[in-house]
Motif scaffolding. Structure first.
Motif, mmCIF file in Angstrom:
data_model
loop_
_atom_site.group_PDB
_atom_site.id
_atom_site.type_symbol
_atom_site.label_atom_id
_atom_site.label_comp_id
_atom_site.label_asym_id
_atom_site.label_seq_id
_atom_site.Cartn_x
_atom_site.Cartn_y
_atom_site.Cartn_z
ATOM 1 N N LYS A 60 66.615 14.810 -30.838
ATOM 2 C CA LYS A 60 66.685 13.351 -30.906
ATOM 3 C C LYS A 60 66.674 12.875 -32.356
ATOM 4 O O LYS A 60 67.385 11.924 -32.717
ATOM 5 N N GLY A 61 65.867 13.530 -33.183
ATOM 6 C CA GLY A 61 65.852 13.178 -34.594
ATOM 7 C C GLY A 61 67.196 13.415 -35.259
ATOM 8 O O GLY A 61 67.650 12.615 -36.093
ATOM 9 N N ALA A 64 69.530 10.664 -34.218
ATOM 10 C CA ALA A 64 69.239 9.451 -34.990
ATOM 11 C C ALA A 64 69.790 9.547 -36.409
ATOM 12 O O ALA A 64 70.136 8.533 -37.023
ATOM 13 N N GLN A 65 69.891 10.782 -36.929
ATOM 14 C CA GLN A 65 70.420 11.014 -38.269
ATOM 15 C C GLN A 65 71.947 10.939 -38.298
ATOM 16 O O GLN A 65 72.557 10.955 -39.362
ATOM 17 N N GLN A 178 60.329 12.907 -41.262
ATOM 18 C CA GLN A 178 61.129 11.684 -41.112
ATOM 19 C C GLN A 178 62.139 11.836 -39.978
ATOM 20 O O GLN A 178 62.413 10.878 -39.243
ATOM 21 N N ALA A 182 62.117 9.622 -36.465
ATOM 22 C CA ALA A 182 63.300 8.875 -36.026
ATOM 23 C C ALA A 182 63.655 9.163 -34.572
ATOM 24 O O ALA A 182 64.434 8.425 -33.957
ATOM 25 N N ASN A 184 62.012 8.650 -32.032
ATOM 26 C CA ASN A 184 61.561 7.572 -31.157
ATOM 27 C C ASN A 184 62.662 6.569 -30.834
ATOM 28 O O ASN A 184 62.582 5.843 -29.848
ATOM 29 N N SER A 185 63.703 6.537 -31.680
ATOM 30 C CA SER A 185 64.786 5.586 -31.452
ATOM 31 C C SER A 185 65.837 6.099 -30.465
ATOM 32 O O SER A 185 66.793 5.393 -30.147
ATOM 33 N N VAL A 186 65.666 7.343 -29.996
ATOM 34 C CA VAL A 186 66.648 7.966 -29.093
ATOM 35 C C VAL A 186 65.967 8.229 -27.747
ATOM 36 O O VAL A 186 64.939 8.899 -27.670
ATOM 37 N N SER A 187 66.530 7.703 -26.691
ATOM 38 C CA SER A 187 65.928 7.832 -25.359
ATOM 39 C C SER A 187 66.259 9.179 -24.726
ATOM 40 O O SER A 187 67.227 9.857 -25.105
#
Length: 515
Positions: A60-61, A64-65, A178, A182, A184-187
């Motif tokens: 997920k991180g 987000a990247q 980091q 990040a 947390n922004s991906v479900s």
């Protein structure tokens, strides 16, 4: 049907790495998947369920990247849980995992990062006393000159970010925390949607190994064939749930990755790692092994024959460990599932029994190509890979007799003479260097070098050895040197260096046979 049985059914049905990671978590649950054992420290264990959860978080991180299908992500990690989680996170979202050797030196690292076109690089902070952030900065000095983590560096033009951990990171290198934050922004819904678009025909991993050219070669492998091979090797080696399998070879190369880690993962066995690994000499295809090693291997079946990065491990095995007249490797009595093998002569025409020719292989698990290399350079028009191995048919078996070309195989690792020569010729007072391999009963081949001095005065080979150890992985550094004059360099009519004659020359001067 209970969840464990359903999980095992899903493991057998998996055709992509996201399916594989989720299915093994369901099938094997809290069983230990990977264990890093260090003397004087607690074991670092991850269960199959934890591998799935932690790799999902990192995945997920990465999403987000901006990492997505086909994004090339390099990573430098030693054997252990972090390697496994990183590989799984990259592969399960359809990105291409590019494991990089922990043995790599700065000069080699910048070449691999540039050659591989990775856009992101994940780096273990330290291993066995080596600081890999420091090594990355040595390879790419621009990282220490500013604090912008959004990279724009001409020497590695596709690289956009690097992440590691620990204190004192340069401003140009991000804290891996980091990336995790990040996530947390991906479900979960988005992660599953991304995974659903990963197909067996998508590239999963790229293994970097020394090629016959100056630059290392990147060997591509797809999701479907990787899973296919893992399942086959698990079955052939009798892996089973709850077994402990030592991962003695580095997982950044195909021996540790395919033959050990993934086959164990597939079957529910525990991969047991140590920070230090051996080279590939137990599974070395084509290495001359000591009698005591052969005796030890007699009890270990299958007797693997030839294999390579392009076939994701051994593609053959023999009914006997060695044929006395040809002790280089087991005879090719049986060909692994999914492969076809032939021996050919001039014009790629099948050789008659007893006639030495090139061994060629094709099939579903074969690498579809090499990164940045025209397919025609290594593959025939009908899809066979030109292995460069020589052999002959003897009834239903194939006997391997040696390598066609200059590649040196030492302690199970490939050494490109051109790469070593390029480093040597940057040294003070070296006009030219010619690197070859001479037969060695312990290593298979010993790396040796003929060196021409720029001023014809005596060269300091002890100093040269020290300098090369700072530039190259240890197994690539020559173990013997001979100084020669310019007029002693043998040439072919084509105005190319006659390497076989150099082998003969060095063999004579070092009192070792050249072939």
């Amino acid at each position: 049907m209970n969840s464990e049985t359903e999980g095992r059914r899903q493991v057998e049905a998996a055709r992509t790495f996201p399916q594989f990671v989720r299915a093994t978590a369901q099938a094997y649950g809290d069983d230990i998947a990977i264990s890093l054992r260090r003397e004087g420290s607690p074991d670092q264990d991850l269960s199959f369920r934890q591998v799935e959860a932690r790799s999902a978080l990192l995945a997920k991180g990465l999403i987000a990247q901006g990492v997505g299908k086909g994004t090339r992500i390099g990573f430098i990690f030693g054997n252990g849980p972090d390697f496994v989680v990183t590989l799984a996170a990259i592969a399960r979202i359809g990105a291409i995992a590019v494991p990089i050797s922990t043995l790599i030196k700065a000069n080699e690292l910048v070449r691999v990062v540039r050659q591989s076109d990775v856009s992101g690089l994940l780096v273990q902070r330290s291993l066995l006393g080596h600081d890999y952030v420091e090594r990355v900065c040595d390879a790419i000095p621009e990282l220490t000159g500013g604090g912008d983590p959004d990279l724009r560096i001409a020497a590695v033009p596709y690289l956009r970010w690097i992440a590691s951990s620990g204190d004192g990171l340069p401003g140009a290198i991000r804290d891996i925390g980091q990336l995790i934050a990040a996530a947390n922004s991906v479900s979960d819904e988005l992660l599953r949607a991304v995974e659903a678009e990963v197909h067996p025909t998508d590239q999963m991993v790229e293994i970097y190994t020394s090629g016959s050219m100056a630059l290392p070669k990147g060997v591509k492998h797809l999701h479907g064939p990787v899973i296919f091979r893992s399942r086959y090797i698990a079955r052939m080696t009798g892996r089973g749930r709850g077994m402990e399998v030592p991962v003695t070879m580095p997982m950044f190369w195909v021996g540790g990755l395919g033959l050990l880690l993934l086959a164990s993962w597939e079957s529910g066995a525990t991969s047991v790692c140590a920070e230090a690994t051996t080279t590939n000499n137990l599974s070395a295809m084509g290495s001359v092994l000591r009698p005591e090693m052969l005796e030890m291997m007699e009890s270990h079946k299958p007797y693997w024959g030839l294999g390579m990065s392009e076939t994701f491990g051994p593609y053959s095995y023999g009914d006997v460990l060695r044929v006395p007249e040809y002790p280089l490797c087991s005879p090719l009595d049986h060909i692994a599932d999914g492969f076809e093998v032939r021996v050919v002569g001039e014009g790629d025409r099948e050789s008659a029994d007893g006639d030495v020719g090139e061994i060629q292989v094709r099939g579903y698990p074969l690498a579809p190509g090499l990164h940045k290399v025209e397919r025609e350079s290594y593959y025939t028009a009908d899809g066979y890979y030109r292995t460069g191995d020589l052999g002959f048919r003897e009834g239903g078996r194939i006997i391997f007799v040696g390598r066609n070309g200059d590649m040196i195989k030492t302690n199970g690792s490939n050494v490109s003479p051109a790469e070593v020569e390029a480093e040597m010729q940057q040294l003070d007072r070296v006009e030219a260097a010619y690197v070859v391999g001479l037969p060695d009963p312990q290593r298979g081949q010993m790396v040796v070098a003929a060196v021409v001095s720029a001023d014809e005065d005596a060269l300091d080979f002890d100093r040269m050895q020290v300098e090369l150890r700072g530039r190259l992985s240890g197994f690539k550094v020559p173990r013997a040197y001979v100084q020669i004059r310019r007029d002693e360099v043998p040439m072919l009519p084509s105005n190319k260096v006659a390497r076989r004659q150099i082998e003969d020359m060095l063999g004579a001067r070092l009192a070792r046979p050249a072939r």
